[in-house]
Design a protein around this motif. Sequence first.
Motif, PDB file in Angstrom:
ATOM      1  N   GLY A 126       0.852  -1.185   0.000  1.00 26.69           N
ATOM      2  CA  GLY A 126       0.000   0.000   0.000  1.00 26.69           C
ATOM      3  C   GLY A 126       0.884   1.229   0.000  1.00 26.69           C
ATOM      4  O   GLY A 126       1.956   1.240   0.613  1.00 26.69           O
ATOM      5  N   LEU A 127       0.441   2.282  -0.689  1.00 29.30           N
ATOM      6  CA  LEU A 127       1.241   3.491  -0.834  1.00 29.30           C
ATOM      7  C   LEU A 127       0.417   4.702  -0.440  1.00 29.30           C
ATOM      8  O   LEU A 127      -0.756   4.822  -0.812  1.00 29.30           O
ATOM      9  CB  LEU A 127       1.685   3.633  -2.299  1.00 29.30           C
ATOM     10  N   ARG A 128       1.046   5.602   0.317  1.00 27.76           N
ATOM     11  CA  ARG A 128       0.431   6.886   0.622  1.00 27.76           C
ATOM     12  C   ARG A 128       1.519   7.941   0.733  1.00 27.76           C
ATOM     13  O   ARG A 128       2.708   7.627   0.848  1.00 27.76           O
ATOM     14  CB  ARG A 128      -0.399   6.824   1.893  1.00 27.76           C
ATOM     15  N   VAL A 129       1.097   9.206   0.677  1.00 29.72           N
ATOM     16  CA  VAL A 129       1.994  10.342   0.833  1.00 29.72           C
ATOM     17  C   VAL A 129       1.696  10.956   2.191  1.00 29.72           C
ATOM     18  O   VAL A 129       0.548  11.275   2.495  1.00 29.72           O
ATOM     19  CB  VAL A 129       1.791  11.366  -0.301  1.00 29.72           C
ATOM     20  N   THR A 130       2.739  11.121   3.003  1.00 33.72           N
ATOM     21  CA  THR A 130       2.550  11.684   4.338  1.00 33.72           C
ATOM     22  C   THR A 130       2.974  13.142   4.426  1.00 33.72           C
ATOM     23  O   THR A 130       2.590  13.839   5.356  1.00 33.72           O
ATOM     24  CB  THR A 130       3.313  10.866   5.395  1.00 33.72           C
ATOM     25  N   LYS A 131       3.788  13.588   3.465  1.00 29.12           N
ATOM     26  CA  LYS A 131       4.204  14.991   3.444  1.00 29.12           C
ATOM     27  C   LYS A 131       4.470  15.397   2.005  1.00 29.12           C
ATOM     28  O   LYS A 131       5.165  14.683   1.277  1.00 29.12           O
ATOM     29  CB  LYS A 131       5.458  15.187   4.289  1.00 29.12           C
ATOM     30  N   LEU A 132       3.912  16.539   1.618  1.00 28.77           N
ATOM     31  CA  LEU A 132       4.090  17.039   0.261  1.00 28.77           C
ATOM     32  C   LEU A 132       4.545  18.488   0.339  1.00 28.77           C
ATOM     33  O   LEU A 132       3.799  19.362   0.775  1.00 28.77           O
ATOM     34  CB  LEU A 132       2.773  16.915  -0.524  1.00 28.77           C
ATOM     35  N   GLY A 133       5.797  18.717  -0.037  1.00 32.77           N
ATOM     36  CA  GLY A 133       6.364  20.061  -0.015  1.00 32.77           C
ATOM     37  C   GLY A 133       6.410  20.654  -1.407  1.00 32.77           C
ATOM     38  O   GLY A 133       5.784  20.149  -2.348  1.00 32.77           O
ATOM     39  N   ASN A 134       7.195  21.703  -1.559  1.00 35.00           N
ATOM     40  CA  ASN A 134       7.320  22.376  -2.844  1.00 35.00           C
ATOM     41  C   ASN A 134       8.107  21.527  -3.848  1.00 35.00           C
ATOM     42  O   ASN A 134       7.707  21.389  -5.000  1.00 35.00           O
ATOM     43  CB  ASN A 134       8.001  23.743  -2.656  1.00 35.00           C
ATOM     44  N   THR A 135       9.202  20.949  -3.388  1.00 37.32           N
ATOM     45  CA  THR A 135      10.033  20.110  -4.264  1.00 37.32           C
ATOM     46  C   THR A 135      10.185  18.688  -3.738  1.00 37.32           C
ATOM     47  O   THR A 135      10.794  17.854  -4.399  1.00 37.32           O
ATOM     48  CB  THR A 135      11.447  20.715  -4.431  1.00 37.32           C
ATOM     49  N   SER A 136       9.640  18.412  -2.556  1.00 37.83           N
ATOM     50  CA  SER A 136       9.862  17.101  -1.953  1.00 37.83           C
ATOM     51  C   SER A 136       8.550  16.428  -1.579  1.00 37.83           C
ATOM     52  O   SER A 136       7.524  17.070  -1.401  1.00 37.83           O
ATOM     53  CB  SER A 136      10.736  17.228  -0.703  1.00 37.83           C
ATOM     54  N   VAL A 137       8.643  15.110  -1.459  1.00 34.33           N
ATOM     55  CA  VAL A 137       7.503  14.291  -1.054  1.00 34.33           C
ATOM     56  C   VAL A 137       8.019  13.148  -0.202  1.00 34.33           C
ATOM     57  O   VAL A 137       9.082  12.585  -0.476  1.00 34.33           O
ATOM     58  CB  VAL A 137       6.727  13.751  -2.282  1.00 34.33           C
ATOM     59  N   THR A 138       7.273  12.840   0.861  1.00 33.56           N
ATOM     60  CA  THR A 138       7.596  11.682   1.683  1.00 33.56           C
ATOM     61  C   THR A 138       6.499  10.645   1.502  1.00 33.56           C
ATOM     62  O   THR A 138       5.318  10.944   1.686  1.00 33.56           O
ATOM     63  CB  THR A 138       7.742  12.062   3.166  1.00 33.56           C
TER      64      THR A 138
END
Length: 126
Positions: free
Chosen positions: A59-71
């Motif tokens: 399973g995949l999710r995004v926990t943080k979405l910045g201007n140039t980065s993603v976690t």
Amino acid sequence: MYGHMNNSVYYYLYGSIVNTYLIKHCNFNPLSSDQIGYVVHSTSHFIGSVAFPTVLVLGLRVTKLGNTSVTYQIGLFEQGSDDVKAVGSFTHVFVDRESRRPSIAGMTPDIRKGLEKLLVKETSKL
């Protein structure tokens, strides 16, 4: 070799699910897109062992979405079970393919739009 899946395989699976998502849902082409993602941080918490011939589900999710980065956070499960076997996380910083520097404008709109679909507001604690 030791009756369980080697930790390098977990990271291979984590990278595979993220890159497949980027290609299918974010208009990303690893060979020609204007931006590429650098992995700047990665971790994996091993909770339970898995071994061949177990079929795995991720399973995949995004926990943080910045201007140039993603976690991203990836859960690894045995097919048919709700018990998580491992939880992986890694952070991409999207950079210009040529300069290898983050763009002032941030990640491309297609990448951001695709990643926003996976963004969760709260994450559970391990």
